[in-house]
Design an enzyme around this catalytic site. Structure first.
Site, mmCIF file in Angstrom:
data_model
loop_
_atom_site.group_PDB
_atom_site.id
_atom_site.type_symbol
_atom_site.label_atom_id
_atom_site.label_comp_id
_atom_site.label_asym_id
_atom_site.label_seq_id
_atom_site.Cartn_x
_atom_site.Cartn_y
_atom_site.Cartn_z
ATOM 1 N N SER A 142 -3.619 -0.002 51.346
ATOM 2 C CA SER A 142 -3.733 -1.449 51.542
ATOM 3 C C SER A 142 -2.636 -1.922 52.482
ATOM 4 O O SER A 142 -1.538 -1.351 52.510
ATOM 5 C CB SER A 142 -3.583 -2.161 50.197
ATOM 6 O OG SER A 142 -3.478 -3.558 50.395
ATOM 7 N N TYR A 157 1.212 -3.112 42.344
ATOM 8 C CA TYR A 157 0.082 -2.759 43.219
ATOM 9 C C TYR A 157 0.602 -2.292 44.577
ATOM 10 O O TYR A 157 0.146 -1.280 45.109
ATOM 11 C CB TYR A 157 -0.838 -3.973 43.366
ATOM 12 C CG TYR A 157 -2.005 -3.777 44.329
ATOM 13 C CD1 TYR A 157 -3.127 -3.042 43.951
ATOM 14 C CD2 TYR A 157 -1.980 -4.332 45.608
ATOM 15 C CE1 TYR A 157 -4.195 -2.871 44.825
ATOM 16 C CE2 TYR A 157 -3.047 -4.164 46.483
ATOM 17 C CZ TYR A 157 -4.148 -3.444 46.090
ATOM 18 O OH TYR A 157 -5.207 -3.266 46.945
#
Ligand code: NAP
Length: 251
Positions: A142, A157
């Site tokens: 990401s 995350y």
């Protein structure tokens, strides 16, 4: 261009949500001739999603945090089709949390799916790929890993997605001599249901107006990157991270 994955068998994890990156990737791979194995948690009905691709594809329930379930998927795919050419480690989960709000349970949940899931599913397919001397593994990271969040991602995350890049590089280095390539994709803001309603679609479109390409990413934008990294178009590429973010983060 068609047929980039003709006669290839590809497993994609977390791939049955209608608006998800995984299902968009499954559709594109199927259009390019692959036999696609969609895996997901039971609640997402991977069997239905695979049936929607047309005949000859397979849907299997698999929680990627469970190494035995990952091994069972690999064994069933080899038994049915005799080969696994591609793995896309797409399954992921996020929570928006400030650093002081991340509990030990939150940390285990997110890193469990993102990092341990990537490890376990890769471990499940590597022995088979090694035995055939070829394979391509694509790991979903990401933009949050590169810029410390900013959209959906909490601290844990971001750490997990940065870990995915490191894990993919380590696998690329170790598995290259076996003919197995491992690369990552780092999506920016993509229009899916990943935030589970925490941000409206309109808010996401608004955010994307500031990006150099002036639009939000579509799941098929990420599918295209996965297709490149899964196919022989990228035959000399391993250990890389492909940024697909509309210019939102330019390194
Ligand atoms: P998504 O539709 O929510 O896809 C994630 C999938 O992973 C869901 O089907 C989810 O199932 C599944 N999953 C969760 N826990 C799992 C587990 N333990 N085992 C197997 N599957 C599990 O969201 P998406 O946006 O397409 O995300 C796909 C990937 O792209 C993720 O890795 C995400 O981190 C990454 N990504 C997305 C964006 C974005 O802007 N959308 C940006 C950067 C990176 P449930 O629905 O049952 O939880």
């Amino acid at each position: 261009m068609q047929g980039l994955l003709t006669n290839k068998v590809a497993i994609i994890t977390g791939a049955s949500r209608e608006r998800g990156i995984g299902l968009a990737t499954a559709r594109l791979f199927a259009e390019h001739g692959a036999t696609v194995v969609i895996t997901d948690l039971a609640g997402e009905d991977p069997l239905r999603a695979a049936a929607g691709l047309g005949g000859g594809h397979l849907g299997l329930v698999c929680d990627v945090t469970d190494p035995a379930a990952c091994r069972a998927v690999a064994a069933e795919v080899v038994q049915r089709y005799g080969r696994i050419d591609v793995l896309v480690n797409n399954a992921g989960i996020t929570q928006r949390r400030g650093v002081m709000d991340v509990t030990a349970q939150d940390y285990d949940l997110v890193t469990g799916v993102v990092l341990r899931g990537t490890l376990h599913m890769s471990q499940a397919v590597i022995p088979h790929m090694r035995s055939r001397g070829s394979g391509a593994i694509v790991c979903m990271s990401s933009m949050s890993a590169q810029q410390g969040g900013g959209v959906f991602g909490g601290t844990h995350y971001c750490a997990a997605k940065a870990g995915v890049i490191g894990m993919a590089k380590a696998m690329a280095r170790e598995l290259g001599p076996d003919g197995i390539r491992v690369n990552s994709v780092a999506p920016g803001l993509i229009l899916t249901d990943f935030s589970r309603g925490a941000n409206s679609d309109e808010a996401k479109h608004e955010m994307a107006r500031a990006f150099p390409l002036r639009r939000i990413g579509r799941p098929v934008d990420i599918a295209g990157a996965c297709l490149y990294l899964a196919s022989d178009l990228s035959a000399f590429t391993t250990g890389t991270t492909l940024d697909v973010n509309g210019g939102a983060h330019i390194r």
